[in-house]
Design an enzyme around this catalytic site. Structure first.
Site, PDB file in Angstrom:
ATOM      1  N   LYS A 191      93.950  12.614 -14.583  1.00  0.00           N
ATOM      2  CA  LYS A 191      94.944  12.369 -15.207  1.00  0.00           C
ATOM      3  C   LYS A 191      93.949  11.428 -16.330  1.00  0.00           C
ATOM      4  O   LYS A 191      94.228  11.513 -17.574  1.00  0.00           O
ATOM      5  CB  LYS A 191      95.213  10.711 -14.654  1.00  0.00           C
ATOM      6  CG  LYS A 191      96.581  11.665 -13.892  1.00  0.00           C
ATOM      7  CD  LYS A 191      96.985  10.227 -12.241  1.00  0.00           C
ATOM      8  CE  LYS A 191      97.530  10.719 -11.750  1.00  0.00           C
ATOM      9  NZ  LYS A 191      97.962   9.425 -10.358  1.00  0.00           N
ATOM     10  N   ASP A 225     104.482   5.217 -14.414  1.00  0.00           N
ATOM     11  CA  ASP A 225     104.799   5.840 -12.888  1.00  0.00           C
ATOM     12  C   ASP A 225     105.958   6.222 -13.553  1.00  0.00           C
ATOM     13  O   ASP A 225     106.523   6.404 -12.880  1.00  0.00           O
ATOM     14  CB  ASP A 225     103.824   5.187 -12.254  1.00  0.00           C
ATOM     15  CG  ASP A 225     102.914   6.536 -11.979  1.00  0.00           C
ATOM     16  OD1 ASP A 225     102.971   7.328 -11.748  1.00  0.00           O
ATOM     17  OD2 ASP A 225     102.908   5.578 -11.402  1.00  0.00           O
ATOM     18  N   GLN A 283      96.704   3.436  -8.920  1.00  0.00           N
ATOM     19  CA  GLN A 283      97.371   5.192  -8.771  1.00  0.00           C
ATOM     20  C   GLN A 283      97.425   5.065  -6.159  1.00  0.00           C
ATOM     21  O   GLN A 283      96.846   3.779  -5.678  1.00  0.00           O
ATOM     22  CB  GLN A 283      95.402   5.640  -8.327  1.00  0.00           C
ATOM     23  CG  GLN A 283      95.653   7.350  -7.191  1.00  0.00           C
ATOM     24  CD  GLN A 283      96.766   8.247  -7.847  1.00  0.00           C
ATOM     25  OE1 GLN A 283      96.720   8.312  -9.196  1.00  0.00           O
ATOM     26  NE2 GLN A 283      96.737   9.226  -7.199  1.00  0.00           N
TER      27      GLN A 283
END
Ligand code: GUN
Length: 284
Positions: free
Chosen positions: A53, A120, A97
């Site tokens: 990422k 997200d 995460q």
């Protein structure tokens, strides 16, 4: 028949190139897009994802702010960090995460992220917007899967789409996105009776199960588009999807590989969400 392979790696590069242009336009106005990635603990797979990422951010002209915290971090400390990132004007997107260590309540943490920075797409506000058909910051794996179908020219409207898996991160949002594009949608899960009989009706089959090569050729309608969301590690260390690739490829119309399919597209969609969040952010 041999399926068209939808090359997620190539498509992701194209999407990232498009994001680079959007990011450069923002940077010209003094608004450099910024993504904060929070990693708690030392799960090796998570560390790999976070590196990918961060690399994608660099390539697209997105500034990344990394927060690495020890596995023993208290939930209250993590919540304070999120509050600080919510208030930081350089940060337009926040990603915590997953998985988090077991003593931390992931729901509490994810819901603390400001909806405007929820790149997200996991907050209830983002998921609610999706449910109600509004373009918000949508979860990246299903939105990447949709873009793959669209750019590969797979017809969606009026077709029967079957999604295997009902997670809030992939299965349910994928079903909603397919519905929004006028597919007739069925969601299957671990309690579905006679799964192969259902999947054989699918013009579009989205596999988000997490079991290596579970979807076999006899479960697939000839000519179907098969999207493999699974990323499973085999005992020999190799990666494979939820789909038994070679036999299914011989029967399907389109198929996504693992690796090099949905995975890179997920990251590209994350970057797109960061840029969308930056474009929408109030000027300060
Ligand atoms: N862990 C595995 N996939 C994801 C993802 O898409 N987002 C976050 N935050 N964590 C993950």
């Amino acid at each position: 028949m041999s399926a068209i392979i939808i090359d997620g790696a190539a498509m992701a590069r194209q999407v990232l190139d498009e994001q680079k242009i959007r990011a450069a336009q923002l940077a010209q106005q003094g608004r450099v897009p910024g993504l904060a990635v929070v990693l708690v603990g030392d799960d090796p797979a998570s560390a790999v994802y976070v590196r990918s990422k961060t690399r994608a951010c660099r390539e697209a002209g997105v500034q990344s702010f990394d927060t690495r915290l020890p596995a023993a971090t208290a939930e209250a400390e993590l919540l304070q960090r999120i509050d600080a990132l919510n208030a930081d004007p350089r940060v337009h997107g926040i990603l915590v995460q997953l998985p988090l260590p077991p003593h931390i309540n992931a729901v509490t943490v994810l819901q603390r992220i400001a909806a405007a920075k929820d790149v997200d797409g996991f907050t209830w506000r983002s998921l609610g917007a999706l449910l109600d058909g509004h373009a918000g910051l949508a979860p990246c794996t299903p939105s990447g899967s949709m873009l793959m179908l669209e750019r590969a020219g797979v017809p969606i409207a009026g077709r029967h789409a079957v999604v295997i898996g009902r997670s809030s991160i992939v299965g349910k949002p994928a079903a909603l996105m397919l519905l929004e594009r006028n597919a007739t949608v069925t969601i299957c899960h671990s309690r579905t009776v006679d799964l192969p009989a259902v999947t054989r009706q699918a013009d579009i089959l989205v596999c988000a199960i997490g079991k290596p090569r579970m979807v076999t050729a006899d479960m697939v309608k000839p000519g179907a588009a098969v999207i493999d969301v699974g990323i499973n590690r085999l005992p020999d260390g190799k990666l494979c999807g939820d789909v038994d690739f070679e036999p299914v490829r011989a029967r399907a119309g389109w198929i996504t590989p693992v690796p090099g399919g949905v995975g890179p597209m997920t990251i590209a969609m994350l970057i797109a969400n960061v840029i969308t969040a930056t474009e929408r952010a109030p000027l300060c």
